[in-house]
Design an enzyme around this catalytic site. Structure first.
Site, short mmCIF file in Angstrom:
data_model
loop_
_atom_site.label_atom_id
_atom_site.label_comp_id
_atom_site.label_asym_id
_atom_site.label_seq_id
_atom_site.Cartn_x
_atom_site.Cartn_y
_atom_site.Cartn_z
N SER A 25 0.83 -1.21 0.00
CA SER A 25 0.00 0.00 0.00
C SER A 25 0.86 1.26 0.00
O SER A 25 2.07 1.19 0.21
CB SER A 25 -0.89 0.00 1.24
N LYS A 26 0.21 2.37 -0.21
CA LYS A 26 0.89 3.66 -0.18
C LYS A 26 1.54 3.87 1.19
O LYS A 26 2.65 4.37 1.29
CB LYS A 26 -0.16 4.75 -0.45
#
Ligand code: GLU
Length: 503
Positions: free
Chosen positions: A267-268
């Protein structure tokens, strides 16, 4: 040997992002695999923007996606900005197309109008939940709900004129849906397990599923390569193709890109926490691979290997080679762990063989740390001395610092180790040579000569010189550093060392 597979006729693939934010490297890898399959077969790579969900649409996202693909060298053959004969390429501009096709399904009895309000449906859901059951709008329930199958034609007519409605797919009972996924093999689902999915929303916009299938058909897409998160929709998509009596394209669902530790989707936030980019270009305040100093070719090379293997131990592949050897049979099933160190290593290799001139031309923003007051020769000498040490172009700034500033202090640990050999006395010898302007190529033999009497460990001699010039033991060949610094700066640094009062 690498296996080269035969070319197929008129392959058309599409990358179909929803413009809800930046393009994550997972999406970028999907685009790359599509691109490779198209180019390998002299086919077409199409960019279609799936923007039917206006609430989730982010203004800058489409421009970002277009720019990112372009930076990566994945230029679409057809796209909103380069329309071919299958446009429009933005779903929000294809409303009439979907209207026509939804009408066709209704007429065929494959889809129906449903008038239940969201409030009514959530009440029913609550009742089901109380009984520990899950409600599904479908085969078992539809006749007791408010739709054109349960109402008379007069009631339906009236409702169509007065009430908001959606259109749902009518799923037949007792069907076994069997679809082949090129990565995982056959997927089998019973029609009872699928609900009558909404195809057209109350605002007249199609849902993702409907628009996606209609567009893939109309755009003559032959192969769908997309993320694994769409695998659960595969049976439904097949049912929509069947309802139209269309042939479905071939499907391939790519494995997830996992966190470096291997558990869960990358994920970011992982990038923020661990200090690596997950976007190709800067997005809001998150730097992309570009800003960190990746060559786009290196990023493509890395992403190609993230979920696909060439069947050999080789790891460096230029785009042309990738196009040649890419083979969807070698797409892996299991998730692929993101490994930033590996990505950097590949970038390091690319920096190693990419001509210096090209780096200066294409990435001037990273070369700015070498002052423009320097001659081109000096800038070039510094770059070529440091390039083998670079994993990211952004590192050039810190690596070249030693040419810009005299050392502020000297590494104490090293100093303590060599102090018994009197480093000032050693440095004084180099100082003498600098004063006499003895060419650097002779320094080594001259100092060896001097050391015949002194009998100092040669390591301590070199460490003293390096400490005086750089302040610590890091950095490339010390004589080349002195050469680039020039006699005057070298002499100043040596003198400063000798005059330091702290040791
Ligand atoms: N719009 C979908 C996405 O953004 C595309 C899925 C597909 O390729 O079918 O993931």
């Amino acid at each position: 040997m690498l296996s080269l597979t035969k070319k197929r006729m008129s392959v058309r693939v599409r990358f179909a992002p929803s413009p809800t934010g930046a393009l994550h490297i997972g999406g970028l890898r999907t685009a790359l695999y599509n691109y490779l399959l198209a180019k390998k077969n002299d086919g077409k790579f199409i960019l279609r923007i799936e923007d039917t969900d206006q609430n989730r649409k982010v203004d800058q996202a489409e421009a970002y996606i277009t720019e990112a693909l372009s930076w990566c060298g994945l230029e679409p053959d057809e796209s909103p900005s380069k329309p071919g004969s299958f446009g429009p390429y933005r779903q929000s501009e294809r409303k009439q197309v979907y209207q026509k096709y939804i009408q066709e399904l209704i007429e065929k009895g494959k889809a129906y109008y449903a008038f239940d309000t969201p409030e009514e449906l959530s009440k029913i859901r609550e009742v089901y939940e109380l009984e520990k059951k899950t409600f599904k709008y479908g085969i078992d329930t539809r006749m007791s709900l408010k739709n054109s199958l349960s109402l008379s034609s007069g009631e339906t007519e009236e409702a169509l004129n007065t009430l908001p409605y959606v259109v749902r797919l009518k799923i037949d009972s007792g069907k076994n849906i069997k679809v082949k996924d090129g990565v995982r093999g056959y997927i089998e689902v019973k029609s009872e397990e699928i609900d009558d999915k909404i195809l057209m929303k109350a605002d007249g916009m199609p849902t993702y599923h409907f628009a996606n299938v209609v567009d893939d058909h109309l755009m003559e897409i032959t192969d769908v390569i997309r993320g694994e998160e769409w695998l659960p929709s595969l049976a439904l998509h097949q049912l929509i193709y069947d309802a139209f009596e269309w042939n479905a394209p071939k499907f391939m669902h790519l494995p997830l890109i996992l966190k470096p530790q291997g558990k869960g989707k990358l994920s970011k936030r992982d990038g923020e926490k661990m200090g690596f980019p997950v976007f190709p270009l800067k997005w809001e305040n998150a730097e992309g691979f570009k800003e960190r100093g990746f060559l786009p070719e290196a990023l493509m090379n890395y992403l190609a290997l993230l979920g696909w293997n060439p069947g050999t131990d080789e790891e460096i592949f230029l785009m042309d080679t990738l196009v040649e050897i890419f083979n969807t049979d070698k797409i892996q099933k299991g998730g692929a762990k993101f490994d930033f160190e590996k990505a950097k290593w590949i970038n390091h290799k690319y920096l190693g063989f990419t001509e210096e001139k090209i780096i200066f031309e294409r990435f001037p923003e990273f070369l700015n740390c070498l002052p423009s007051t320097w001659s081109q020769k000096k800038r070039s000498d510094v770059y070529s001395l440091l390039r083998d040490r670079l994993f990211l172009l952004e590192e050039l700034k810190s690596q070249s610092e030693l040419f810009l500033r005299d050392p502020i202090d000297y590494d104490l640990k090293v100093m303590n180790k060599i102090i018994k050999h009197d480093p000032k006395k050693i440095v004084a010898q180099f100082c003498k040579m600098a004063k006499e302007e003895i060419p650097l190529s002779e320094w080594k033999s001259k100092i060896e000569k001097w050391n015949e009497n002194e009998k100092l460990p040669f390591g301590a001699i070199m460490q003293s010189l390096r400490l005086a010039i750089v302040g610590n033991l890091s950095g490339p060949d010390i004589f080349i550093i002195c050469e680039i610094l020039g006699n005057q700066v070298t002499l100043n640094r040596l003198t400063k060392f000798i005059n330091n009062q702290n040791f």
